[in-house]
Enzyme design. Structure first.
Site, PDB file in Angstrom:
ATOM      1  N   ASN A 131      53.149  -0.314  -5.449  1.00  0.00           N
ATOM      2  CA  ASN A 131      51.541  -0.244  -5.554  1.00  0.00           C
ATOM      3  C   ASN A 131      51.039  -1.752  -5.684  1.00  0.00           C
ATOM      4  O   ASN A 131      51.323  -2.315  -6.659  1.00  0.00           O
ATOM      5  CB  ASN A 131      51.424   0.519  -6.994  1.00  0.00           C
ATOM      6  CG  ASN A 131      49.902   0.667  -7.328  1.00  0.00           C
ATOM      7  OD1 ASN A 131      49.378   1.438  -6.869  1.00  0.00           O
ATOM      8  ND2 ASN A 131      49.298  -0.173  -8.122  1.00  0.00           N
ATOM      9  N   GLU A 132      50.117  -1.864  -4.420  1.00  0.00           N
ATOM     10  CA  GLU A 132      49.231  -3.182  -4.534  1.00  0.00           C
ATOM     11  C   GLU A 132      50.085  -4.356  -4.976  1.00  0.00           C
ATOM     12  O   GLU A 132      49.473  -5.229  -5.378  1.00  0.00           O
ATOM     13  CB  GLU A 132      48.278  -3.013  -5.835  1.00  0.00           C
ATOM     14  CG  GLU A 132      47.202  -1.974  -5.570  1.00  0.00           C
ATOM     15  CD  GLU A 132      45.969  -1.994  -6.743  1.00  0.00           C
ATOM     16  OE1 GLU A 132      45.888  -3.066  -7.410  1.00  0.00           O
ATOM     17  OE2 GLU A 132      45.005  -0.982  -6.548  1.00  0.00           O
TER      18      GLU A 132
ATOM     19  N   ASN B 148      44.520   2.440  -2.227  1.00  0.00           N
ATOM     20  CA  ASN B 148      43.741   2.269  -3.393  1.00  0.00           C
ATOM     21  C   ASN B 148      42.458   1.477  -3.230  1.00  0.00           C
ATOM     22  O   ASN B 148      42.129   0.490  -2.761  1.00  0.00           O
ATOM     23  CB  ASN B 148      44.474   1.475  -4.414  1.00  0.00           C
ATOM     24  CG  ASN B 148      45.822   1.965  -5.011  1.00  0.00           C
ATOM     25  OD1 ASN B 148      46.256   3.287  -4.505  1.00  0.00           O
ATOM     26  ND2 ASN B 148      46.751   1.224  -5.617  1.00  0.00           N
TER      27      ASN B 148
ATOM     28  N   TRP C  37      41.605   8.435  -9.635  1.00  0.00           N
ATOM     29  CA  TRP C  37      42.277   7.516 -10.559  1.00  0.00           C
ATOM     30  C   TRP C  37      40.993   7.384 -11.547  1.00  0.00           C
ATOM     31  O   TRP C  37      39.945   6.865 -11.324  1.00  0.00           O
ATOM     32  CB  TRP C  37      42.242   6.082  -9.979  1.00  0.00           C
ATOM     33  CG  TRP C  37      43.232   5.090 -10.905  1.00  0.00           C
ATOM     34  CD1 TRP C  37      42.446   4.161 -11.902  1.00  0.00           C
ATOM     35  CD2 TRP C  37      44.475   5.247 -11.363  1.00  0.00           C
ATOM     36  NE1 TRP C  37      43.463   3.714 -12.567  1.00  0.00           N
ATOM     37  CE2 TRP C  37      44.570   4.065 -12.215  1.00  0.00           C
ATOM     38  CE3 TRP C  37      45.455   5.603 -10.536  1.00  0.00           C
ATOM     39  CZ2 TRP C  37      45.756   3.680 -12.775  1.00  0.00           C
ATOM     40  CZ3 TRP C  37      46.796   5.274 -10.924  1.00  0.00           C
ATOM     41  CH2 TRP C  37      46.860   4.548 -12.006  1.00  0.00           C
TER      42      TRP C  37
ATOM     43  N   TYR D 199      34.068  -1.517  -7.042  1.00  0.00           N
ATOM     44  CA  TYR D 199      34.768  -2.948  -6.713  1.00  0.00           C
ATOM     45  C   TYR D 199      33.792  -3.419  -5.540  1.00  0.00           C
ATOM     46  O   TYR D 199      34.187  -4.410  -5.020  1.00  0.00           O
ATOM     47  CB  TYR D 199      35.881  -2.962  -6.717  1.00  0.00           C
ATOM     48  CG  TYR D 199      36.846  -2.685  -8.064  1.00  0.00           C
ATOM     49  CD1 TYR D 199      36.259  -3.190  -9.092  1.00  0.00           C
ATOM     50  CD2 TYR D 199      37.675  -1.768  -8.163  1.00  0.00           C
ATOM     51  CE1 TYR D 199      36.720  -3.050 -10.333  1.00  0.00           C
ATOM     52  CE2 TYR D 199      38.400  -1.374  -9.298  1.00  0.00           C
ATOM     53  CZ  TYR D 199      38.117  -1.936 -10.510  1.00  0.00           C
ATOM     54  OH  TYR D 199      38.598  -1.761 -11.853  1.00  0.00           O
TER      55      TYR D 199
ATOM     56  N   LYS E  49      37.925   4.978 -16.229  1.00  0.00           N
ATOM     57  CA  LYS E  49      38.013   5.922 -15.181  1.00  0.00           C
ATOM     58  C   LYS E  49      38.350   7.093 -15.136  1.00  0.00           C
ATOM     59  O   LYS E  49      38.272   7.837 -14.176  1.00  0.00           O
ATOM     60  CB  LYS E  49      38.659   5.091 -13.880  1.00  0.00           C
ATOM     61  CG  LYS E  49      38.093   3.455 -13.516  1.00  0.00           C
ATOM     62  CD  LYS E  49      38.810   3.226 -12.360  1.00  0.00           C
ATOM     63  CE  LYS E  49      38.397   1.826 -11.874  1.00  0.00           C
ATOM     64  NZ  LYS E  49      38.615   0.770 -12.849  1.00  0.00           N
TER      65      LYS E  49
END
Length: 690
Positions: free
Chosen positions: A428-429, A478, A560, A484, A581
């Site tokens: 993940n990321e 994501n 999310w 953002y 969130k």
């Protein structure tokens, strides 16, 4: 279980395993337990970096006394930890029984050599949750709660027994290599260990049968299937194998079942599970047995048409979930798991991403039972530990590679029996700067995953396109338009631009929202500011859902997050120490408006909800009233006067009924929304003040 009355001390203790140590002044705790349930959620004033945290990360010691009687003298005794974060060392009567590295999977130690029969035995456990370059995750947007946060099992076995194996499984591996509507195959794999000093003849009996009952989640009020359909058959299949096993030998056995016209595990429509059981028989006695469930299903993800379950289109639309809660941290009991699952299920999701780490076995079982498709993953987030190239790593990076592969093996081997799980998440990321290392390492993780489970898909979540170079069956973004960066209305265009050679999904999307902050016509707030009005979060999700509904090629999408969660490095939205969130508040007491938006789109059960009810004070006499419903029509009444009826086919967006230019009176105003579903009225009321 041996989870009550443990003595606990937060901090370093010299020889904390010593029998002479006086622990009378230590706290008495019950497992699961974490020492960061408060300081891991309170945030840090004025910090600007989510990795700049001040919660305690260090040693914690647990001690307990046990007695074993004469009935145990010929038994093997095991301790199986369901979850302890991050490095756990177990001592029995001052001797080290084993150390486990990693915070989210089960592990098991044979403590037989260290125990004494008929007298006191001291169990001492040291847990440490400090950052370690060898262990993922190194950094992430969530709190790394320390402690033995899940239960410990005390297991007693005969000297000939089903082994837990290298990865602390339950001892029975179930796989379904062939499934169709006409026939299916189920493979039972076990490992038998003979710890006696004699060769023994043994028999293994396997049974595959219809379930005898359905275990309810008491918090769920409506289900999509008929429970009687899950227990109505009388299927019974048996297989037997006989063999000899030498003293000290470990032997693998396999039983293969063929089922004609199997009843399929079909998601929320019919989550049919068969009962699976193996018995180990020696000298005419059943000396060990294992029980589990198995579900037959087949599926695929197509890069143009999305996800298919049992040959039919089944777009996966769901949420992500963190395993913590306000005031409890990650030390949840089955009660909290049941409550969480009920909130998720009743929103209408058909899939869930259990992020960013393996979660409780109990929760996976609930997904099996209620038909929620699962993405399960390892905690490989953000960074690669250590330094050096893939072929020339330093000691920390070499250890990081090994620990991460072991975490993947533990995740898969411990959870491969769950039919709900369709894919394993590899990363993940992880940042693009690690590309030269990640290309070969992801090849290695991919190979590891396929060797452990050749039948499921392997996936990854990314926020940068370099990850397209990294091996996986599926790719997912994501992405947070309107929060953002980008406009909240650009999610669809973004996904269209980033289609590739693999099925594409959205692993995370969302926006912050404080359920106690309100703005009638909200502007985009600063994501790291202190003003996160709930209404802006709702507008974002309306835009996101509209774009998602137009794109069937998205094999899966996950909001999310389902719940606000602890992230001690955050200080925003007037909520230090949390990520806001979630569609539901951290304490699970408030469903934000976005929850009802998704319920109006996904749930099969009639619902109606007036939006913005917590924003009771209206600044203008003429106001717009929004209602979420999945019903055929909604009629609005204001102060007992009927205003208007809107039919579902008149709505510009599915599930969203907009009533404009409603004239409020001075003072309090009563608003009533009456939804009609199959000639049945459902009513929601609210009060607004002008």
């Amino acid at each position: 279980m041996i989870n009550s009355n443990w003595k606990f001390y937060k901090g370093s203790v010299e020889n904390g395993f010593s029998a002479n140590l006086d622990d009378s002044n230590w706290d008495t705790v019950k497992l699961g337990h974490t020492w960061n349930n408060i300081d891991g959620q309170d945030g840090k004033p004025n910090n600007k970096d989510i990795n700049d945290t001040d919660y305690y990360r260090g040693d914690g010691w647990y001690r307990k006394h046990l007695t074993f009687d004469e009935n145990d003298k010929d038994k093997l005794i095991f301790l199986r930890f369901q979850g302890s974060n991050t490095i756990t060392s177990v001592y029995v009567n001052e001797q080290i029984a084993g150390t486990h590295t990693g915070g989210y999977t089960a592990f098991c130690f044979d403590i037989t050599p260290f125990i004494k029969i008929g007298t006191d035995n001291l169990i001492a456990v040291k847990v440490n949750n400090e950052r370690c370059e060898a262990i993922a995750p190194l950094t992430a947007d969530f709190t790394f709660y320390g402690g033995i946060y899940r239960e410990i099992e005390l297991i007693k076995k005969e000297k000939i027994h089903f082994s837990f194996g290298k990865f602390a499984t339950r001892g029975l591996k179930l796989s379904t290599p062939q499934v169709s509507k006409e026939k299916a195959a189920c493979v039972f794999e076990t490992e038998i260990k003979n710890d006696t000093d004699q060769t023994k003849k043994i028999q293994i009996n396997g049974t595959l049968s219809s379930p005898k009952n359905f275990i309810d989640n008491a918090y769920i009020s409506h289900i999509d299937f008929d429970k009687n359909e899950l227990i109505s058959d009388n299927a019974l299949y048996t297989q037997t194998a006989e063999t000899e096993i030498a003293a000290g030998e470990t032997k693998k056995t396999t039983l293969i079942f063929e089922v004609k016209s199997p009843k399929l595990w079909n998601g929320r429509k019919c989550p049919y599970l068969y009962d699976a059981q193996v018995q180990l028989i020696c000298d005419g006695n059943i000396i060990d047995s294992i029980y589990d469930n198995v579900g037959f299903r087949y599926y695929k993800a197509d890069k143009d048409k999305g996800f298919f379950l049992n040959g039919e289109s089944y777009p996966l639309r769901g949420v992500s979930r963190h395993q913590d809660r306000e005031g409890l941290g990650n030390a949840l009991t089955n009660k909290e798991h049941d409550e969480d699952f009920a909130l998720i299920y009743e929103m209408g999701v058909n899939a869930i991403r259990l992020a960013h780490y393996p979660q409780a076995e109990y929760f996976y079982k609930m997904c099996d039972r209620y038909g929620i498709v699962v993405w399960a993953e390892i905690p490989f987030v953000d960074l690669v530990g250590g330094d050096g190239e893939y072929n020339r790593p330093d000691s920390d990076r070499a250890a990081f590679f090994n620990v991460t592969k072991n975490q993947l093996n533990e995740l898969i081997h411990q959870n491969c029996n769950h039919p709900a799980i369709v894919c394993w998440g590899l990363q993940n990321e992880v940042k693009a700067k690690f590309d030269s290392v990640m290309r070969p390492f992801m090849e290695e993780l991919y190979k590891t995953g396929k060797e452990a489970d050749p039948y499921r898909l392997l996936t990854q979540a990314t926020n940068q396109k370099t990850a397209y170079n990294w091996k996986s069956d599926l790719i997912n973004w994501n992405v947070y338009p309107g929060w953002y960066g980008m406009s909240r209305k650009s999610l669809g265009r973004f996904m269209d631009r980033n289609r590739c050679d693999r099925p594409l999904g959205i692993s995370e999307y969302g926006a912050g929202g404080n359920e106690f902050q309100h703005e009638e016509k909200p502007r985009k707030p600063k994501f790291n500011g202190q003003w996160h009005p709930e209404e802006y979060q709702t507008l974002c999700h309306e835009a996101f859902l509209k774009d998602i509904n137009k794109r069937p090629y998205l094999w899966a999408t996950f909001v999310w997050n389902m719940f606000d969660f602890g992230s001690d490095g955050r200080n925003e939205g007037s909520r230090p120490g949390r990520n806001d969130k979630g569609l539901v508040s951290f304490d699970r007491k408030i469903k934000k408006d976005s929850y009802y938006l998704y319920q109006s789109n996904w749930s099969m059960h009639p619902m109606v909800q007036i939006a913005e009810t917590r924003n009771q004070k209206r600044k203008k006499r003429k106001t717009t009233i929004k209602v979420y419903s999945n019903c055929q029509s909604v009629t609005l009444n204001l102060n007992d006067n009927e205003i208007k009826t809107i039919h579902a086919n008149e709505c510009k967006q599915k599930g969203v009924f907009i009533f404009k230019n409603n004239r409020l009176q001075k003072g309090k105003n009563k608003v009533t929304a009456t939804a009609v579903s199959n000639k049945t009225n459902i009513i929601c009321t609210a009060n607004f003040e002008y």
